[in-house]
Design a protein around this motif. Structure first.
Motif, short mmCIF file in Angstrom:
data_model
loop_
_atom_site.label_atom_id
_atom_site.label_comp_id
_atom_site.label_asym_id
_atom_site.label_seq_id
_atom_site.Cartn_x
_atom_site.Cartn_y
_atom_site.Cartn_z
N LEU A 166 0.84 -1.20 0.00
CA LEU A 166 0.00 0.00 0.00
C LEU A 166 0.88 1.25 0.00
N GLY A 167 0.65 2.13 -0.96
CA GLY A 167 1.39 3.38 -1.05
C GLY A 167 0.60 4.54 -0.46
N LEU A 208 4.18 7.75 -6.18
CA LEU A 208 3.24 6.65 -5.97
C LEU A 208 2.48 6.33 -7.26
N LYS A 209 2.13 7.36 -8.01
CA LYS A 209 1.41 7.14 -9.28
C LYS A 209 2.27 6.35 -10.25
N THR A 210 3.56 6.65 -10.29
CA THR A 210 4.47 5.90 -11.16
C THR A 210 4.57 4.45 -10.69
N GLY A 262 3.10 -1.54 -11.44
CA GLY A 262 2.75 -2.76 -10.72
C GLY A 262 3.60 -2.99 -9.49
N GLU A 263 4.28 -1.95 -9.01
CA GLU A 263 5.13 -2.09 -7.82
C GLU A 263 4.32 -1.96 -6.53
N LEU A 264 3.07 -1.50 -6.65
CA LEU A 264 2.15 -1.40 -5.52
C LEU A 264 0.84 -2.08 -5.89
N ALA A 290 -3.91 -2.60 -11.86
CA ALA A 290 -4.61 -3.46 -12.82
C ALA A 290 -3.93 -4.82 -12.93
N GLN A 291 -2.70 -4.91 -12.40
CA GLN A 291 -1.92 -6.15 -12.56
C GLN A 291 -2.09 -7.11 -11.39
#
Length: 267
Positions: free
Chosen positions: A76-77, A113-115, A120-122, A242-243
């Motif tokens: 969670l970011g 966080l958006k990046t 898919g890192e978050l 989405a991932q």
């Protein structure tokens, strides 16, 4: 459409056909074309909310009948200014209900966080975006305000001393644009990269800063009638990857929505 096709392992044409079938069943368009791409219509937003409820209900039924507790990891970011205020009740509610989930918190500025969510890192993230230009699900809208020490004088100095948390802070472009339009001279008094250090700078009356009204510590003051330019409001938005839309992510999203709904009702 291309991103959806990749996630679902379908062709773009197949995704378009599914959309057309839904539009035929619902009797209305789900997307409108603009120069910037496709935008969801109000019908699509209503459908998305209902679909998420159905998916969450499906998970609940499966867990209840099969006796499966939600497990796994959840990333969670969160922006640093929200982690100690609005988010705390949701985190407690989630960990109490799902103790077997390994929750990892990533604290960073909203642009970062958006990046991360896009890569898919978050699994999900809370992101602060200018109201009216949000790209995620809006949980609430809050005012961006000037903040200073109680009975402080920093706001009177010229050039105006400003303390910003970091160069990547989502508030920075809005603050600097407001100052530019007003013609007010300013200087960077402190760029700490830490909200605690920024609070100390402001508390010591070395500078002023800009924060959301709901996040201001009790010993600091909102600067009204201080001759500073008005700042725009920000939407606090929920973004889901989405991932990796797991049951844990669905439950955390539910806890966050419930918490912010309570804040809206109390406001």
């Amino acid at each position: 459409m291309t991103i959806a096709a990749n996630v679902l392992h379908l062709t773009q044409g197949a995704v378009s056909q599914h959309i057309r079938r839904l539009e035929d069943q619902l009797g209305g368009a789900l997307f409108e074309r603009t120069r910037g791409g496709l935008l969801p219509t109000s019908l699509a937003e209503r459908l998305l909310g209902k679909a998420r409820c159905l998916l969450a209900l499906n998970d609940d039924i499966s867990d209840d009948l099969q006796g499966h507790a939600i497990m796994g990891t959840l990333r969670l970011g969160l922006p640093p200014d929200l982690i100690g205020t609005s988010i705390a009740p949701a985190l407690k509610a989630f960990t109490d209900a799902h103790p077997q989930v390994e929750l990892s918190l990533v604290c960073a500025a909203s642009p970062e966080l958006k990046t991360a969510i896009a890569k898919g890192e978050l699994d999900l993230a809370i992101i602060e975006e200018p109201a009216g230009h949000e790209t995620g699900e809006c949980l609430t809208v809050d005012r961006l305000v000037w903040v200073g020490a109680r009975a402080g004088q920093a706001y009177r100095r010229r050039p105006l001393p400003i303390s910003m948390v970091a160069r990547t802070c989502a508030f920075r472009p809005v603050v600097l644009e407001a100052l530019r339009k007003s013609g007010l001279t300013w200087r960077s008094a402190f760029e700490a990269g830490s909200i605690e250090a920024t609070a100390t700078t402001v508390r010591s009356d070395l500078a002023v800063t800009a924060w959301l009204s709901s996040t201001i510590p009790a010993d600091l003051a909102i600067l009204t009638d201080a001759g500073l330019p008005d700042l725009s409001s920000f939407a606090i938005t929920l973004h889901l990857s989405a991932q990796s839309m797991s049951s844990a992510a669905t439950e955390m999203a539910r806890a966050l929505r419930a918490t912010f709904s309570q804040f809206r009702q109390a406001a």
